[in-house]
Design an enzyme around this catalytic site. Structure first.
Site, PDB file in Angstrom:
ATOM      1  N   ARG A  34     -41.722  53.239  -3.227  1.00 47.97           N
ATOM      2  CA  ARG A  34     -42.104  52.199  -4.182  1.00 47.97           C
ATOM      3  C   ARG A  34     -42.800  51.023  -3.495  1.00 47.97           C
ATOM      4  O   ARG A  34     -43.611  50.320  -4.105  1.00 47.97           O
ATOM      5  CB  ARG A  34     -40.857  51.687  -4.914  1.00 47.97           C
ATOM      6  CG  ARG A  34     -40.170  52.716  -5.811  1.00 47.97           C
ATOM      7  CD  ARG A  34     -40.850  52.824  -7.165  1.00 47.97           C
ATOM      8  NE  ARG A  34     -40.128  53.732  -8.042  1.00 47.97           N
ATOM      9  CZ  ARG A  34     -39.179  53.358  -8.898  1.00 47.97           C
ATOM     10  NH1 ARG A  34     -38.817  52.084  -8.957  1.00 47.97           N
ATOM     11  NH2 ARG A  34     -38.589  54.247  -9.676  1.00 47.97           N
ATOM     12  N   ASP A 141     -38.129  41.494 -20.283  1.00 50.64           N
ATOM     13  CA  ASP A 141     -37.998  42.344 -19.100  1.00 50.64           C
ATOM     14  C   ASP A 141     -37.938  41.457 -17.873  1.00 50.64           C
ATOM     15  O   ASP A 141     -38.435  40.319 -17.893  1.00 50.64           O
ATOM     16  CB  ASP A 141     -39.163  43.326 -18.991  1.00 50.64           C
ATOM     17  CG  ASP A 141     -38.810  44.539 -18.139  1.00 50.64           C
ATOM     18  OD1 ASP A 141     -38.305  45.530 -18.692  1.00 50.64           O
ATOM     19  OD2 ASP A 141     -39.025  44.490 -16.907  1.00 50.64           O
TER      20      ASP A 141
END
Length: 281
Positions: A34, A141
């Site tokens: 990632r 979020d």
């Protein structure tokens, strides 16, 4: 090359401190995968160089990039179907009766990722509520990147193909080059904002329905309890909370009770329990 133990500890402590996400040992490969694009984006030769520089010279913007990269953003339209069927067949008919005085419904899509859940909720409201009713959908979020994406309301064909029926595509979207964009009529009922569910939440009007799905699984028990208590303060006394299929309040916060909702289940604050009251037992 995989992360060294010290590099993994640095990253895991960072995401635990900033996002309350628990990265257990064994996730080193995932973390490195990632972070490779993040390291490249800031001009580092590799992840090790990127992390070493960040440890020497802390940078909030770069730390935010790590949080964004390690936040799971799996989503699709009308994901898992059953919660949306329950909303349509059970929850909204009840709310239409109990909210007849105001004729307005407020829904919160917590951890809304790139926005598909929030817009799916808006489509459901648009098609189910009687004429003269209004609704507000708020999506939140922890990822700045996901909030920005959700605000654009623009999706690739691949993303559209993940669960959006053709009839809804035709009715609620318009072409935007090679992509599809939510039309203005639907978009004006939906807003997005950055929010960390594990910290004290800002003052907001309470919600009739909260979708908090596939979020608690990333937290330890104490953090799950904090999140559930935070959320309870913003859920109307007769409101509905939907969690993910693998999530529950049982054994974490007993001020909620699980109730049947069609072919799935939802949670409601127990009668007589003040919102946000500490867990019993």
């Amino acid at each position: 090359m995989t992360l060294t133990q010290s590099e993994f500890v640095f990253v895991s402590q960072l995401v635990r401190r900033e996002a309350s996400i628990v990265l257990a040992p064994g996730k080193e490969y995932l973390v490195e995968a990632r972070l490779i694009p993040v390291a490249r984006a800031v001009g580092a030769a590799g992840v090790s160089e990127f992390l070493a520089d960040l440890q020497r010279r802390p940078d909030p913007a770069k730390q935010r990039r790590i949080i964004d990269a390690l936040t799971t953003n799996e989503t699709s339209w009308f994901r898992d179907r059953e919660p949306f069927a329950a909303l349509n067949d059970v929850v909204l008919p009840e709310l239409i009766k109990s909210r007849s005085a105001t004729r307005k419904i407020r829904v919160w899509s917590a951890a809304s990722s790139s926005g598909q859940e929030a817009y799916s909720l808006a489509i459901t409201m648009q098609e189910k509520l009687p004429p003269g009713w209004s609704y507000d959908i708020m999506g939140t979020d922890i990822s700045t990147e996901m909030v920005k994406r959700a605000e654009t309301g623009e999706y690739s064909q691949v993303e559209i193909n993940r669960g959006l029926p053709a009839a809804q595509l035709v009715q609620y979207f318009e072409r935007a080059g090679a992509h599809w964009r939510i039309n203005a009529a639907l978009r004006r009922n939906v807003s997005f904002r950055l929010m960390n569910l594990t910290t004290p939440l800002p003052a907001m009007q309470p919600f009739d329905v909260i979708f908090l799905r596939n979020v608690l699984i990333y937290f330890d028990v104490a953090t799950k309890r904090t999140v559930l208590q935070n959320v309870a303060k913003l859920l109307r006394p007769d409101g509905w909370l939907f969690l993910g299929a693998a999530e529950t309040t049982i054994g974490i916060d007993d001020n909620y009770e699980r109730v049947a909702a069609g072919r799935t289940s939802a949670y409601r604050v127990r009668t007589g329990t003040p919102a946000g009251a500490p867990r019993r037992g």
